[in-house]
Motif scaffolding. Structure first.
Motif, PDB file in Angstrom:
ATOM      1  N   GLY A 189     -44.007  12.327 -30.118  1.00  0.00           N
ATOM      2  CA  GLY A 189     -44.610  13.677 -29.813  1.00  0.00           C
ATOM      3  C   GLY A 189     -44.250  14.414 -30.676  1.00  0.00           C
ATOM      4  N   LEU A 190     -42.787  14.717 -31.025  1.00  0.00           N
ATOM      5  CA  LEU A 190     -42.243  15.722 -31.540  1.00  0.00           C
ATOM      6  C   LEU A 190     -42.606  15.544 -33.131  1.00  0.00           C
ATOM      7  CD1 LEU A 190     -38.737  15.913 -30.290  1.00  0.00           C
ATOM      8  CD2 LEU A 190     -40.521  17.578 -29.926  1.00  0.00           C
ATOM      9  N   LEU A 191     -42.567  14.427 -33.691  1.00  0.00           N
ATOM     10  CA  LEU A 191     -42.783  14.145 -34.938  1.00  0.00           C
ATOM     11  C   LEU A 191     -44.398  14.289 -35.417  1.00  0.00           C
ATOM     12  CD1 LEU A 191     -40.308  11.028 -35.819  1.00  0.00           C
ATOM     13  CD2 LEU A 191     -40.127  13.448 -35.961  1.00  0.00           C
ATOM     14  N   TYR A 192     -45.312  13.912 -34.323  1.00  0.00           N
ATOM     15  CA  TYR A 192     -46.597  13.907 -34.572  1.00  0.00           C
ATOM     16  C   TYR A 192     -47.133  15.371 -34.810  1.00  0.00           C
ATOM     17  CZ  TYR A 192     -51.626  14.283 -33.648  1.00  0.00           C
ATOM     18  OH  TYR A 192     -52.847  14.527 -33.930  1.00  0.00           O
ATOM     19  N   THR A 193     -46.413  16.141 -33.973  1.00  0.00           N
ATOM     20  CA  THR A 193     -46.450  17.820 -34.148  1.00  0.00           C
ATOM     21  C   THR A 193     -46.117  18.247 -35.458  1.00  0.00           C
ATOM     22  OG1 THR A 193     -46.322  18.109 -31.823  1.00  0.00           O
ATOM     23  CG2 THR A 193     -46.248  19.915 -33.024  1.00  0.00           C
ATOM     24  N   PHE A 194     -44.932  17.866 -35.924  1.00  0.00           N
ATOM     25  CA  PHE A 194     -44.607  18.289 -37.360  1.00  0.00           C
ATOM     26  C   PHE A 194     -45.502  17.669 -38.347  1.00  0.00           C
ATOM     27  CE2 PHE A 194     -41.859  17.647 -40.911  1.00  0.00           C
ATOM     28  CZ  PHE A 194     -41.446  19.181 -41.192  1.00  0.00           C
ATOM     29  N   PHE A 195     -45.871  16.531 -38.387  1.00  0.00           N
ATOM     30  CA  PHE A 195     -46.518  15.936 -39.367  1.00  0.00           C
ATOM     31  C   PHE A 195     -48.008  16.054 -39.378  1.00  0.00           C
ATOM     32  CE2 PHE A 195     -42.401  13.424 -39.769  1.00  0.00           C
ATOM     33  CZ  PHE A 195     -42.064  13.753 -40.971  1.00  0.00           C
ATOM     34  N   HIS A 196     -48.550  16.440 -38.448  1.00  0.00           N
ATOM     35  CA  HIS A 196     -50.040  16.486 -38.296  1.00  0.00           C
ATOM     36  C   HIS A 196     -50.629  17.569 -39.355  1.00  0.00           C
ATOM     37  CE1 HIS A 196     -53.933  16.689 -36.328  1.00  0.00           C
ATOM     38  NE2 HIS A 196     -53.935  18.112 -36.171  1.00  0.00           N
ATOM     39  N   LYS A 197     -51.356  17.073 -40.140  1.00  0.00           N
ATOM     40  CA  LYS A 197     -52.132  17.660 -41.074  1.00  0.00           C
ATOM     41  C   LYS A 197     -51.161  17.953 -42.280  1.00  0.00           C
ATOM     42  CE  LYS A 197     -55.832  20.154 -38.352  1.00  0.00           C
ATOM     43  NZ  LYS A 197     -56.359  21.347 -37.862  1.00  0.00           N
ATOM     44  N   LYS A 198     -50.284  17.163 -42.233  1.00  0.00           N
ATOM     45  CA  LYS A 198     -49.256  17.127 -43.757  1.00  0.00           C
ATOM     46  C   LYS A 198     -49.709  15.509 -44.494  1.00  0.00           C
ATOM     47  CE  LYS A 198     -45.475  19.999 -42.343  1.00  0.00           C
ATOM     48  NZ  LYS A 198     -45.712  20.487 -40.904  1.00  0.00           N
ATOM     49  N   ASN A 199     -49.169  15.732 -45.710  1.00  0.00           N
ATOM     50  CA  ASN A 199     -49.496  14.681 -46.508  1.00  0.00           C
ATOM     51  C   ASN A 199     -48.877  13.329 -45.898  1.00  0.00           C
ATOM     52  OD1 ASN A 199     -50.301  13.165 -48.892  1.00  0.00           O
ATOM     53  ND2 ASN A 199     -48.158  13.020 -49.348  1.00  0.00           N
ATOM     54  N   CYS A 200     -47.507  13.368 -45.307  1.00  0.00           N
ATOM     55  CA  CYS A 200     -46.713  12.282 -44.854  1.00  0.00           C
ATOM     56  C   CYS A 200     -47.289  11.965 -43.345  1.00  0.00           C
ATOM     57  CB  CYS A 200     -45.358  12.740 -44.611  1.00  0.00           C
ATOM     58  SG  CYS A 200     -44.460  13.079 -46.200  1.00  0.00           S
ATOM     59  N   LYS A 201     -47.479  10.764 -43.183  1.00  0.00           N
ATOM     60  CA  LYS A 201     -48.017  10.234 -41.905  1.00  0.00           C
ATOM     61  C   LYS A 201     -47.252   9.426 -40.889  1.00  0.00           C
ATOM     62  CE  LYS A 201     -51.842  11.993 -43.492  1.00  0.00           C
ATOM     63  NZ  LYS A 201     -52.360  13.124 -43.143  1.00  0.00           N
ATOM     64  N   LEU A 202     -47.196   9.413 -39.724  1.00  0.00           N
ATOM     65  CA  LEU A 202     -46.374   8.881 -38.723  1.00  0.00           C
ATOM     66  C   LEU A 202     -47.185   7.694 -38.151  1.00  0.00           C
ATOM     67  CD1 LEU A 202     -43.884   8.684 -36.741  1.00  0.00           C
ATOM     68  CD2 LEU A 202     -45.497  10.386 -35.340  1.00  0.00           C
ATOM     69  N   PHE A 203     -46.410   6.692 -38.302  1.00  0.00           N
ATOM     70  CA  PHE A 203     -47.027   5.373 -37.561  1.00  0.00           C
ATOM     71  C   PHE A 203     -46.126   4.950 -36.437  1.00  0.00           C
ATOM     72  CE2 PHE A 203     -48.866   6.069 -41.572  1.00  0.00           C
ATOM     73  CZ  PHE A 203     -50.256   5.727 -41.303  1.00  0.00           C
ATOM     74  N   TYR A 204     -46.746   4.440 -35.432  1.00  0.00           N
ATOM     75  CA  TYR A 204     -45.869   3.614 -34.316  1.00  0.00           C
ATOM     76  C   TYR A 204     -46.144   2.020 -34.476  1.00  0.00           C
ATOM     77  CZ  TYR A 204     -46.440   8.366 -31.653  1.00  0.00           C
ATOM     78  OH  TYR A 204     -46.065   9.542 -31.376  1.00  0.00           O
ATOM     79  N   ALA A 205     -45.197   1.017 -33.855  1.00  0.00           N
ATOM     80  CA  ALA A 205     -45.144  -0.141 -33.472  1.00  0.00           C
ATOM     81  C   ALA A 205     -46.384  -0.154 -32.765  1.00  0.00           C
ATOM     82  CB  ALA A 205     -43.977  -0.938 -33.391  1.00  0.00           C
ATOM     83  N   PRO A 206     -47.105  -1.337 -32.954  1.00  0.00           N
ATOM     84  CA  PRO A 206     -47.091  -2.395 -33.760  1.00  0.00           C
ATOM     85  C   PRO A 206     -47.941  -1.879 -34.841  1.00  0.00           C
ATOM     86  CG  PRO A 206     -48.935  -2.869 -32.055  1.00  0.00           C
ATOM     87  CD  PRO A 206     -48.146  -1.644 -31.496  1.00  0.00           C
ATOM     88  N   PHE A 207     -47.218  -1.966 -36.249  1.00  0.00           N
ATOM     89  CA  PHE A 207     -47.816  -1.582 -37.287  1.00  0.00           C
ATOM     90  C   PHE A 207     -47.024  -2.523 -38.289  1.00  0.00           C
ATOM     91  CE2 PHE A 207     -47.318   1.524 -40.851  1.00  0.00           C
ATOM     92  CZ  PHE A 207     -48.836   1.761 -41.186  1.00  0.00           C
ATOM     93  N   ASP A 208     -47.836  -3.335 -39.300  1.00  0.00           N
ATOM     94  CA  ASP A 208     -47.094  -4.085 -40.159  1.00  0.00           C
ATOM     95  C   ASP A 208     -46.452  -3.335 -41.226  1.00  0.00           C
ATOM     96  OD1 ASP A 208     -47.488  -6.433 -38.314  1.00  0.00           O
ATOM     97  OD2 ASP A 208     -48.925  -7.204 -39.723  1.00  0.00           O
ATOM     98  N   VAL A 209     -45.230  -3.569 -41.542  1.00  0.00           N
ATOM     99  CA  VAL A 209     -44.809  -2.831 -42.871  1.00  0.00           C
ATOM    100  C   VAL A 209     -44.211  -3.959 -43.683  1.00  0.00           C
ATOM    101  CG1 VAL A 209     -42.868  -1.538 -43.816  1.00  0.00           C
ATOM    102  CG2 VAL A 209     -44.017  -0.660 -41.580  1.00  0.00           C
ATOM    103  N   ARG A 210     -45.031  -4.324 -44.798  1.00  0.00           N
ATOM    104  CA  ARG A 210     -44.467  -5.530 -45.769  1.00  0.00           C
ATOM    105  C   ARG A 210     -43.421  -5.003 -46.732  1.00  0.00           C
ATOM    106  NH1 ARG A 210     -49.738  -4.715 -45.283  1.00  0.00           N
ATOM    107  NH2 ARG A 210     -50.423  -4.347 -47.285  1.00  0.00           N
ATOM    108  N   LEU A 211     -42.227  -5.623 -46.848  1.00  0.00           N
ATOM    109  CA  LEU A 211     -41.272  -5.211 -47.720  1.00  0.00           C
ATOM    110  C   LEU A 211     -41.185  -6.073 -48.567  1.00  0.00           C
ATOM    111  CD1 LEU A 211     -38.625  -3.836 -44.933  1.00  0.00           C
ATOM    112  CD2 LEU A 211     -40.097  -2.351 -46.415  1.00  0.00           C
ATOM    113  N   TYR A 212     -40.773  -5.633 -49.956  1.00  0.00           N
ATOM    114  CA  TYR A 212     -40.581  -6.315 -51.210  1.00  0.00           C
ATOM    115  C   TYR A 212     -39.952  -5.547 -52.162  1.00  0.00           C
ATOM    116  CZ  TYR A 212     -44.865  -4.123 -52.471  1.00  0.00           C
ATOM    117  OH  TYR A 212     -45.914  -3.190 -52.587  1.00  0.00           O
ATOM    118  N   ASP A 213     -39.515  -6.142 -53.198  1.00  0.00           N
ATOM    119  CA  ASP A 213     -38.913  -5.952 -54.406  1.00  0.00           C
ATOM    120  C   ASP A 213     -39.598  -4.555 -54.885  1.00  0.00           C
ATOM    121  OD1 ASP A 213     -37.572  -4.412 -56.856  1.00  0.00           O
ATOM    122  OD2 ASP A 213     -36.978  -6.832 -57.334  1.00  0.00           O
TER     123      ASP A 213
END
Length: 201
Positions: A57-81
């Protein structure tokens, strides 16, 4: 091709890619770390969920309408080189679902989640998390260029803040917080997080 609907149809010692992962229709939530299946902990307990809600909730308020976006699980993050600009699904062997993550490069966002390292990942430990699992993720996030990584310990009401050193490509412990400290993300120093609010019952 056989539809995979149960874990028993998979070899838990085998190595799988994101292309395999996309074909599974499992009731269980799993992650892939270096091609190995990692079972997620059972449904998070009340304390874990309160912290996710409070902090989110604190992060949502901070990032609302900003370029950086907040996401919660379940949310697939694919990692590679990170040196590879385009990677096919069959060449990706790590798919994780962080409790919270912040992504500032919108080009990494796809309909399936995030392709590449988020800028900031927050994991809230559950009783089912093993030291091995946390070490694997620490190493994985470090190698794939996640700039800031927070580990939250609910029962100790503590937070460990790691930041990637650009010269060594390794994490350094940036700060430790507990109780009612004020935590400030390295990437977003203008954001002041009162841990009393995060750990509030």
């Amino acid at each position: 091709m056989t539809t995979i609907t149960q874990l028993s149809q998979l070899d838990l010692n085998g190595t799988y890619s994101y292309a395999d992962y996309l074909t599974w229709q499992l009731e269980e939530t799993v992650e892939l770390i270096r091609g190995k299946i990692m079972l997620m902990s059972p449904a998070p307990n009340l304390k874990h969920q309160r912290i996710v809600t409070n902090l989110g909730g604190l992060l949502y308020t901070f990032f609302h309408k900003k370029n950086c976006k907040l996401f919660y699980a379940p949310f697939d993050v694919r990692l590679y080189d990170s040196k590879k600009s385009v990677v096919a699904n069959q060449d990706i062997f790590s798919v994780v679902q962080p409790d919270l993550c912040v992504i500032c490069d919108n080009n990494k966002l796809t309909e399936q989640g995030c392709s590449g390292a988020p800028d900031w990942i927050i994991e809230i430990l559950s009783t089912g998390n093993t030291k091995k699992e946390m070490r694997l993720k620490y190493d994985l996030y470090q190698e794939n260029g996640v700039t800031e990584y927070w580990l939250v310990y609910p029962y100790e009401q503590a937070l460990y803040q790691f930041v990637l050193n650009a010269q060594t490509d390794s994490y350094q412990l940036f700060a430790m917080h507990a109780g009612d400290d004020i935590a400030m993300p390295y990437l977003f120093p203008e954001l002041q997080i009162d841990l009393a609010d995060v750990f509030a019952e």
